[in-house]
Design an enzyme around this catalytic site. Structure first.
Site, PDB file in Angstrom:
ATOM      1  N   GLU A  25       0.872  -0.970  -0.004  1.00 36.66           N
ATOM      2  CA  GLU A  25      -0.051  -0.117   0.080  1.00 36.66           C
ATOM      3  C   GLU A  25       0.887   1.278  -0.109  1.00 36.66           C
ATOM      4  OE1 GLU A  25      -1.565   1.874   3.591  1.00 36.66           O
ATOM      5  OE2 GLU A  25      -1.281   0.038   4.671  1.00 36.66           O
ATOM      6  N   LYS A 160      -3.725  -1.954  16.073  1.00 31.62           N
ATOM      7  CA  LYS A 160      -3.381  -1.032  17.318  1.00 31.62           C
ATOM      8  C   LYS A 160      -4.287  -1.080  17.930  1.00 31.62           C
ATOM      9  CE  LYS A 160       0.294   1.749  14.874  1.00 31.62           C
ATOM     10  NZ  LYS A 160      -0.155   1.708  13.372  1.00 31.62           N
TER      11      LYS A 160
HETATM   12  N1  PSU Z   1      -3.035   1.723  10.837  1.00 31.37           N
HETATM   13  C1  PSU Z   1      -1.795   1.578  10.956  1.00 31.37           C
HETATM   14  N2  PSU Z   1      -0.932   2.227  10.070  1.00 31.37           N
HETATM   15  C2  PSU Z   1      -1.559   2.644   8.970  1.00 31.37           C
HETATM   16  C3  PSU Z   1      -2.991   2.628   8.707  1.00 31.37           C
HETATM   17  C4  PSU Z   1      -3.692   2.073   9.804  1.00 31.37           C
HETATM   18  O1  PSU Z   1      -1.418   1.054  12.092  1.00 31.37           O
HETATM   19  O2  PSU Z   1      -0.741   3.353   7.931  1.00 31.37           O
HETATM   20  C5  PSU Z   1      -3.471   3.396   7.443  1.00 31.37           C
HETATM   21  C6  PSU Z   1      -3.704   2.021   6.363  1.00 31.37           C
HETATM   22  O3  PSU Z   1      -3.374   2.541   4.970  1.00 31.37           O
HETATM   23  C7  PSU Z   1      -5.185   1.588   6.639  1.00 31.37           C
HETATM   24  C8  PSU Z   1      -5.724   3.135   6.949  1.00 31.37           C
HETATM   25  O4  PSU Z   1      -5.788   1.131   5.675  1.00 31.37           O
HETATM   26  O5  PSU Z   1      -4.724   3.629   7.596  1.00 31.37           O
HETATM   27  C9  PSU Z   1      -7.007   3.252   7.638  1.00 31.37           C
HETATM   28  O6  PSU Z   1      -7.510   4.135   7.543  1.00 31.37           O
HETATM   29  P1  PSU Z   1      -9.131   4.632   8.179  1.00 31.37           P
HETATM   30  O7  PSU Z   1      -9.062   4.024   9.517  1.00 31.37           O
HETATM   31  O8  PSU Z   1      -9.215   5.930   8.023  1.00 31.37           O
HETATM   32  O9  PSU Z   1      -9.727   3.559   7.264  1.00 31.37           O
END
Ligand code: PSU
Ligand code: MN
Length: 301
Positions: A25, A160
């Site tokens: 990603e 996390k």
């Molecule tokens: N959680 C992490 N590191 C990240 C992300 C999430 O520990 O880099 C990033 C990933 O790209 C994930 C996105 O798909 O954040 C999720 O964002 P949201 O919670 O806004 O859907």
């Protein structure tokens, strides 16, 4: 082929030859880590995948084109541009593509573009999930819906505790997404190897994981699979220190009224500030660990 999709020549050749390919990603590059560590990490991850016998395909949207396989220059561009690249989840794709803009792909969007390209395995750090307080805010990452509908296996280091891990597991169960612990019965909590929550199944080898995903694909069950791979012991963090940092970051986000797509990047940046960079070092190591496992799984699929 999808008219908006560009697959790099080497990724195309690998796919045509039936060689293993691993998607990566780009939100982690533009929003997940500071420059220049983001670029350095992204290039190292690609190298680790090659060393383990697979072809890396970093995914992003560049000037409205859906890209599977980036050049080193394109990775550098996304890393330097950082937060100025739009974080692109499923709902962002139509407008970004129509306007010819750049997008850093989340887990959800990376899965979508990987599936379009015919890539079945994807390595990342952390996935989105059900946020703490979601019973009021309804903040549930589109990553979970994507895992429910798009046939890509995602290797991550668990979730996390910026998220509500219990609700995240419940949601994945409802959506029929298998949550695999790689060599563990317990869901890893990203920076730490344990969370106190069980996974659905423990599998101990890349062969077993590949066999389970192959069965899912062959049965044409919709959706992907989440493989949670604990951070190597030597890089894991003290749970008390990291949990305190996370609690403080969540409290600050609530106090500041941070919402929507800003929430996850805000919390990640805060945690890095509070822990003085230790969390960044752990983050980088666990991504390398996931890249290696994803390459091994892809090779056996
Ligand atoms: N959680 C992490 N590191 C990240 C992300 C999430 O520990 O880099 C990033 C990933 O790209 C994930 C996105 O798909 O954040 C999720 O964002 P949201 O919670 O806004 O859907
Ligand atoms: Mn959200």
């Amino acid at each position: 082929m999808n008219p908006y999709l560009d697959i790099s020549t080497e990724v195309q050749e690998a796919l045509a030859a039936g060689k293993p390919v691993v998607a990566l990603e780009s939100t982690i590059i533009s929003h997940g880590m500071p420059y220049p560590q983001n670029v350095e990490t992204a290039l190292n991850v690609e190298r680790i995948i090659r060393e383990n016998g697979a072809m890396p395909a970093t995914i992003a949207i560049i000037k409205g084109r859906l890209k599977a396989g980036l050049s080193a220059d394109e990775i550098e561009y996304l890393g330097r541009k950082g937060y100025d690249v739009t974080k692109a989840s499923r709902r962002d794709l139509p407008v970004l593509v129509a306007k010819g803009e750049d997008g850093a792909t989340t887990v959800a969007t990376t899965m979508i573009i990987a599936a379009m390209a015919g890539i079945k395995v994807f390595a990342t750090g952390g996935v989105g999930g059900v946020h703490r307080g979601a019973e009021v805010t309804m903040d549930i990452s589109a990553d979970l819906e994507e895992l429910a509908q798009t046939p890509v296996l995602v290797v991550c280091a668990g979730a996390k505790s910026i998220l509500d891990l219990g609700l995240t597991l419940e949601y994945l169960e409802t959506k029929g997404v298998p949550v695999i612990g790689y060599g563990t019965d317990e869901l890893p909590a990203f920076y730490t190897r344990k969370s106190g929550f069980g996974v659905d199944y423990r599998l101990d080898t890349p062969e077993e994981v590949a066999a389970a995903f192959r069965a899912k694909l062959t049965m044409e069950l919709k959706g992907g699979m989440l493989v949670t791979n604990p951070i190597p012991e030597e890089y894991s963090m003290d749970p008390d220190i990291i949990n305190k940092a996370i609690d403080d970051a969540v409290a600050e986000a609530n106090a500041k009224g941070i919402k929507g797509k800003q929430t996850t990047p805000f919390l990640l940046a805060k945690i890095k500030d509070i822990t003085g960079g230790d969390s960044l070092a752990s983050n980088i190591r666990l991504v390398y660990n996931n890249a290696k496992l994803a390459a091994q799984i892809a090779a056996r699929l």
